[in-house]
Motif scaffolding. Structure first.
Motif, short mmCIF file in Angstrom:
data_model
loop_
_atom_site.label_atom_id
_atom_site.label_comp_id
_atom_site.label_asym_id
_atom_site.label_seq_id
_atom_site.Cartn_x
_atom_site.Cartn_y
_atom_site.Cartn_z
N GLY A 16 6.90 14.41 4.93
CA GLY A 16 5.84 13.29 5.18
C GLY A 16 6.14 12.38 4.48
O GLY A 16 7.00 12.02 3.82
N LEU A 17 5.16 11.44 4.72
CA LEU A 17 5.37 9.90 4.22
C LEU A 17 3.87 9.41 3.74
O LEU A 17 3.07 9.69 4.73
N PRO A 18 3.68 8.92 2.51
CA PRO A 18 4.63 8.91 1.75
C PRO A 18 5.10 10.20 0.95
O PRO A 18 4.22 11.08 1.00
N GLY A 19 6.40 10.49 0.80
CA GLY A 19 6.88 11.90 0.60
C GLY A 19 8.36 11.71 0.22
O GLY A 19 9.03 10.78 0.41
N ARG A 43 14.58 11.29 4.43
CA ARG A 43 14.26 10.01 5.21
C ARG A 43 13.98 8.80 4.20
O ARG A 43 13.65 7.63 4.79
N CYS A 44 13.73 9.07 2.91
CA CYS A 44 13.38 7.89 1.98
C CYS A 44 14.73 7.64 1.08
O CYS A 44 14.53 7.12 0.02
N GLY A 45 15.92 8.23 1.27
CA GLY A 45 16.95 8.17 0.38
C GLY A 45 17.86 6.86 0.80
O GLY A 45 17.41 6.03 1.45
N ALA A 142 0.73 -0.01 -8.26
CA ALA A 142 -0.33 1.08 -8.57
C ALA A 142 0.21 2.29 -8.90
O ALA A 142 -0.20 3.06 -9.96
N VAL A 143 1.11 2.86 -8.22
CA VAL A 143 2.03 4.17 -8.61
C VAL A 143 2.59 4.31 -10.04
O VAL A 143 2.83 5.04 -10.40
N VAL A 144 3.13 3.03 -10.39
CA VAL A 144 3.72 2.71 -11.60
C VAL A 144 2.65 2.53 -12.79
O VAL A 144 2.70 3.26 -13.66
N ALA A 145 1.91 1.67 -12.54
CA ALA A 145 0.79 1.30 -13.70
C ALA A 145 -0.40 2.18 -13.82
O ALA A 145 -0.87 2.25 -14.85
N LEU A 146 -0.61 2.69 -12.75
CA LEU A 146 -1.96 3.59 -12.55
C LEU A 146 -1.79 4.71 -11.91
O LEU A 146 -2.59 5.03 -10.86
N GLN A 180 6.10 8.13 -6.67
CA GLN A 180 6.85 7.07 -7.44
C GLN A 180 8.25 6.80 -6.82
O GLN A 180 8.67 5.80 -6.59
N GLN A 181 8.81 7.81 -6.37
CA GLN A 181 10.16 7.72 -5.72
C GLN A 181 10.06 7.19 -4.25
O GLN A 181 10.72 6.22 -3.91
N CYS A 182 9.11 7.62 -3.59
CA CYS A 182 8.93 6.98 -2.41
C CYS A 182 8.55 5.73 -2.37
O CYS A 182 9.25 4.69 -1.37
N LEU A 183 7.48 5.18 -2.92
CA LEU A 183 6.88 3.97 -3.05
C LEU A 183 7.73 2.91 -3.89
O LEU A 183 7.61 1.85 -3.88
N GLY A 184 8.93 3.55 -4.53
CA GLY A 184 9.36 2.44 -5.50
C GLY A 184 11.05 2.33 -4.71
O GLY A 184 11.30 1.52 -3.75
N ALA A 185 11.96 3.51 -5.05
CA ALA A 185 13.26 3.11 -4.30
C ALA A 185 13.22 3.51 -2.92
O ALA A 185 14.05 2.77 -2.24
N GLY A 186 12.37 4.19 -2.48
CA GLY A 186 12.34 4.41 -0.94
C GLY A 186 11.58 3.57 -0.03
O GLY A 186 11.12 3.82 1.04
N ALA A 187 11.02 2.59 -0.65
CA ALA A 187 9.74 1.81 -0.16
C ALA A 187 10.40 1.26 1.22
O ALA A 187 9.73 1.07 2.21
N ALA A 188 11.39 0.68 1.05
CA ALA A 188 12.17 -0.07 2.55
C ALA A 188 12.15 1.03 3.85
O ALA A 188 11.62 0.86 4.86
#
Length: 260
Positions: A16-19, A43-45, A142-146, A180-188
Motif C-alpha cells: 500500500g501507500l504510504p507503505g 514501488r517506493c524504491g 512531520a514523520v521525522v520531527a513528530l 519515514q522511508q516512504c515519505l522520505g527517500a520514496g516521496a517521489a
C-alpha cells in the motif's frame, strides 16, 4: 478459502501507500517468516521508472523477466490493489489469480472521499501536482520531527481489530519506520502513484480478465467498505467478495497474509 492451488505459482505482493515491502513485517516475525517466499515489489524504491500509463507496463515487464512463464498470483493491498489490477492486463494468462485486500477502488465508482483516511492527499492530487508536492512535503517533515503525533493522527480513529493493532508497540515502531522511508527517500514514487490513482482508471477494470478475490473489513475507515462491493460488481470476473466482521484496514491484511 484463498490458499494457492498451484505449487509452482509465484505470489507477488503489491504494498500500500504510504507503505513499502516492510508491510509483511508489521505483524511480527512469525508472519514475516511464513511469507519469505513472496516476491515483494518495492514501488517506493530507488529504481527509475517511467511516469504515466507506461509505469504499469514497466512493472509487468519486470515481473515477466523475473519469472518467465511461471504462473503468478498477485496480492494488492490498499493502493497496491490499484497497481495490481492495472499491472495484471499486461501479464495476461501468466496471472492465474488476483487477491485485493482493503482495496482503494477508482474514485469514479462512487462518492468515497469523505470516508477515506487519505482524503486530503487525494484531494490535493485532484487539484494540482504542485499542491500534492506541498502536502507530501509537510507529511515528510512531520514523520521525522513528530512521528508519534503523525502516527496518532493516522490511527487515533482506528476501528475494529485495527484498534488493538494500533496499541501494539511493535506495530507502531514498524509502521513509523515504514512511513519515514516512504515519505522520505520514496516521496517521489509515492507522489507518482497518488497521481496515477486519482486519474480516471475505472475503464482499466474491463481489461482485468483474471479471477479476482476481494477481501475487505466491514469496519474499514481507510477504504470504505462500499469500495469493495462496488469493485466486486464492476470487475469482469470477481470470484468472491469476502467481507470480514470486526476487521478494518490492516487487520484484514493480517488475516489474508496468514492464509498465504
Amino acid at each position: 478459502m484463498i490458499s494457492t492451488p498451484d505449487r509452482d505459482m509465484q505470489t507477488v505482493y503489491f504494498h500500500g501507500l504510504p507503505g513499502s515491502p516492510m508491510e509483511v513485517s508489521l505483524f511480527g516475525k512469525a508472519v514475516a517468516d511464513r511469507l519469505a517466499g513472496l516476491h515483494l515489489i518495492d514501488r517506493c524504491g530507488p529504481d527509475a521508472v517511467p511516469a504515466g500509463e507506461g509505469y504499469f507496463e514497466h512493472v509487468a515487464r519486470q515481473l515477466g523477466d523475473r519469472f518467465p512463464g511461471r504462473p503468478l498470483r498477485l496480492i494488492g493491498f490498499s493502493l497496491g490493489a490499484s497497481a495490481a489490477l492495472r499491472t495484471a492486463p499486461h501479464l495476461g494468462s501468466q496471472v492465474l489469480r488476483i487477491d485485493i485486500v482493503s482495496a482503494a477502488a477508482p474514485l469514479t465508482l462512487g462518492d468515497y472521499l469523505h470516508n477515506m483516511a487519505g482524503a486530503p492527499v487525494f484531494r490535493s492530487a485532484l487539484i494540482s501536482p504542485a499542491l500534492l508536492r506541498m502536502v507530501t512535503w509537510l507529511q515528510s517533515k512531520a514523520v521525522v520531527a513528530l512521528p508519534g503525533q503523525l502516527y496518532s493522527a493516522l490511527f487515533g480513529s482506528a476501528r475494529g481489530d485495527d484498534a488493538a493493532l494500533a496499541r501494539d508497540p511493535a506495530f507502531k515502531s514498524a509502521m513509523i519506520a515504514m512511513l519515514q522511508q516512504c515519505l522520505g527517500a520514496g516521496a517521489a514514487a509515492y507522489r507518482r502513484e497518488i497521481m496515477l490513482y486519482t486519474q480516471q482508471w475505472e475503464a482499466d477494470l474491463d481489461r482485468v480478465v483474471q479471477p479476482v478475490w476481494v477481501h475487505h473489513g466491514r469496519e474499514d475507515n481507510w477504504a470504505p467498505v462500499a469500495m469493495a462491493s462496488d469493485l466486486a460488481a464492476r470487475l469482469p470476473h470477481c470470484a468472491d467478495l469476502c467481507l470480514l466482521d470486526d476487521m478494518s484496514h490492516y487487520s484484514t491484511l493480517r488475516a489474508v497474509l496468514l492464509t498465504v
